[in-house]
Design a protein around this motif. Structure first.
Motif, short mmCIF file in Angstrom:
data_model
loop_
_atom_site.label_atom_id
_atom_site.label_comp_id
_atom_site.label_asym_id
_atom_site.label_seq_id
_atom_site.Cartn_x
_atom_site.Cartn_y
_atom_site.Cartn_z
N ASN A 72 0.84 -1.19 0.00
CA ASN A 72 0.00 0.00 0.00
C ASN A 72 0.88 1.25 0.00
O ASN A 72 1.92 1.27 0.67
CB ASN A 72 -0.91 0.03 1.24
CG ASN A 72 -1.96 -1.06 1.18
OD1 ASN A 72 -2.72 -1.15 0.21
ND2 ASN A 72 -1.99 -1.91 2.18
N LEU A 73 0.45 2.25 -0.73
CA LEU A 73 1.18 3.50 -0.82
C LEU A 73 1.07 4.26 0.50
O LEU A 73 -0.03 4.43 1.03
CB LEU A 73 0.62 4.35 -1.97
CG LEU A 73 1.33 5.68 -2.24
CD1 LEU A 73 2.75 5.43 -2.74
CD2 LEU A 73 0.54 6.47 -3.29
N ASP A 74 2.18 4.71 1.03
CA ASP A 74 2.20 5.56 2.22
C ASP A 74 2.14 7.00 1.70
O ASP A 74 3.11 7.50 1.13
CB ASP A 74 3.48 5.31 3.02
CG ASP A 74 3.53 6.11 4.32
OD1 ASP A 74 3.18 7.32 4.30
OD2 ASP A 74 3.94 5.54 5.34
N LEU A 75 1.00 7.65 1.86
CA LEU A 75 0.79 8.98 1.29
C LEU A 75 1.77 10.02 1.84
O LEU A 75 2.19 10.93 1.12
CB LEU A 75 -0.66 9.43 1.47
CG LEU A 75 -1.69 8.60 0.70
CD1 LEU A 75 -3.11 9.01 1.08
CD2 LEU A 75 -1.49 8.71 -0.81
N LYS A 76 2.13 9.89 3.13
CA LYS A 76 3.09 10.84 3.71
C LYS A 76 4.48 10.67 3.10
O LYS A 76 5.14 11.64 2.74
CB LYS A 76 3.16 10.69 5.23
CG LYS A 76 1.95 11.26 5.93
CD LYS A 76 2.09 11.21 7.43
CE LYS A 76 0.87 11.86 8.06
NZ LYS A 76 0.80 11.67 9.48
N LYS A 77 4.93 9.41 2.98
CA LYS A 77 6.24 9.15 2.37
C LYS A 77 6.24 9.57 0.90
O LYS A 77 7.24 10.11 0.40
CB LYS A 77 6.60 7.66 2.47
CG LYS A 77 6.97 7.19 3.86
CD LYS A 77 7.31 5.70 3.79
CE LYS A 77 7.61 5.11 5.15
NZ LYS A 77 7.88 3.66 5.04
N ALA A 78 5.13 9.30 0.22
CA ALA A 78 5.02 9.65 -1.20
C ALA A 78 5.08 11.17 -1.37
O ALA A 78 5.79 11.68 -2.25
CB ALA A 78 3.73 9.09 -1.78
N ALA A 79 4.37 11.90 -0.52
CA ALA A 79 4.39 13.36 -0.59
C ALA A 79 5.80 13.88 -0.37
O ALA A 79 6.28 14.76 -1.11
CB ALA A 79 3.42 13.96 0.44
N LYS A 80 6.49 13.32 0.61
CA LYS A 80 7.86 13.74 0.89
C LYS A 80 8.77 13.46 -0.31
O LYS A 80 9.64 14.27 -0.64
CB LYS A 80 8.36 13.00 2.14
CG LYS A 80 9.73 13.45 2.59
CD LYS A 80 10.17 12.74 3.86
CE LYS A 80 11.57 13.17 4.22
NZ LYS A 80 12.15 12.36 5.27
N ALA A 81 8.56 12.32 -0.97
CA ALA A 81 9.40 11.92 -2.11
C ALA A 81 9.30 12.90 -3.28
O ALA A 81 10.23 13.02 -4.07
CB ALA A 81 9.03 10.51 -2.57
N VAL A 82 8.14 13.59 -3.39
CA VAL A 82 7.96 14.53 -4.50
C VAL A 82 7.94 15.99 -4.04
O VAL A 82 7.64 16.90 -4.82
CB VAL A 82 6.68 14.21 -5.32
CG1 VAL A 82 6.83 12.86 -6.02
CG2 VAL A 82 5.42 14.25 -4.46
N GLY A 83 8.24 16.21 -2.76
CA GLY A 83 8.33 17.58 -2.24
C GLY A 83 7.00 18.28 -2.05
O GLY A 83 6.92 19.50 -2.14
N GLU A 84 5.96 17.51 -1.78
CA GLU A 84 4.63 18.08 -1.54
C GLU A 84 4.31 18.04 -0.05
O GLU A 84 4.83 17.18 0.68
CB GLU A 84 3.55 17.28 -2.28
CG GLU A 84 3.50 17.51 -3.76
CD GLU A 84 2.70 18.75 -4.17
OE1 GLU A 84 2.13 19.44 -3.30
OE2 GLU A 84 2.66 19.02 -5.38
N LYS A 85 3.44 18.95 0.39
CA LYS A 85 2.98 18.94 1.78
C LYS A 85 2.09 17.71 2.01
O LYS A 85 2.18 17.05 3.03
CB LYS A 85 2.21 20.23 2.07
CG LYS A 85 1.99 20.48 3.55
CD LYS A 85 1.31 21.81 3.77
CE LYS A 85 2.38 22.87 4.01
NZ LYS A 85 1.83 24.17 4.33
N SER A 86 1.24 17.44 1.03
CA SER A 86 0.37 16.25 1.11
C SER A 86 -0.05 15.86 -0.31
O SER A 86 -0.01 16.68 -1.23
CB SER A 86 -0.87 16.53 1.96
OG SER A 86 -1.70 17.50 1.33
N ILE A 87 -0.44 14.61 -0.45
CA ILE A 87 -0.99 14.12 -1.71
C ILE A 87 -2.19 13.24 -1.40
O ILE A 87 -2.34 12.74 -0.28
CB ILE A 87 0.03 13.32 -2.56
CG1 ILE A 87 0.51 12.09 -1.81
CG2 ILE A 87 1.18 14.17 -3.03
CD1 ILE A 87 1.26 11.10 -2.68
N SER A 88 -3.03 13.04 -2.40
CA SER A 88 -4.17 12.13 -2.25
C SER A 88 -4.38 11.39 -3.57
O SER A 88 -3.97 11.88 -4.63
CB SER A 88 -5.43 12.90 -1.86
OG SER A 88 -5.72 13.89 -2.83
#
Length: 162
Positions: A72-88
């Motif tokens: 499962n995708l970890d949205l916090k880790k994913a956001a950090k990986a692309v330099g975003e505050k959050s993603i959905s």
């Protein structure tokens, strides 16, 4: 005697054009519906079969993440990986108009527009990985580094810890 012609997907045409070797794999389009079942049907290790997930960042930018099908995708880790505050995750109804692909047949290769793409860091540990060939019932197996290079993708720890 007529030779059976394999139906090429847009993904396969892109790989052919870029001279990237791949092995096509087919499964019944009305058969397995989740990635783990598809991997099992194809006799592939679930750690080497990647699903493609499309997200939208807080900034409004879109991002593509490819992770092993059992994860499962970890949205916090994913956001950090692309330099975003959050993603959905994007709503399923937005997938086809945005990418040109349907749910269950989404590939990181050949989308209508190339979005920043991040693979889970384990992708580069394998000789080959499988991703969707752009339609339900078709996968392509290829070298992960060739895939990352083609997409300008990066690799990072983006999955939920077990």
């Amino acid at each position: 005697m007529a030779k059976h012609k394999e139906e090429k997907t847009n993904v396969m045409r892109v790989l052919d054009q870029k001279k990237i070797p791949y092995t096509p794999h087919a499964y019944p389009a009305d058969g397995p519906t989740d990635g783990v079942s598809v991997a099992g049907f194809l006799g592939q290790d679930v750690e080497r079969v990647f699903k493609t997930l499309v997200t939208k960042g807080n900034s409004g930018a879109y991002y593509v993440f490819d992770i092993p099908v059992a994860e499962n995708l970890d949205l916090k880790k994913a956001a950090k990986a692309v330099g975003e505050k959050s993603i959905s995750m994007i709503p399923q109804k937005e997938l086809l108009p945005l990418t040109g692909y349907v749910h269950g047949g989404c590939s990181p290769v050949g989308m209508k527009k190339q979005f920043p793409t991040v693979f889970h860091e384990t992708a580069v540990l394998f000789d080959t990985v499988c991703v969707s060939a752009g339609k339900i019932g078709a996968q392509v197996e290829l070298a992960p580094q060739a895939l990352l290079d083609l997409l300008g993708a990066t690799a990072a720890d983006i999955i939920v810890e077990q």
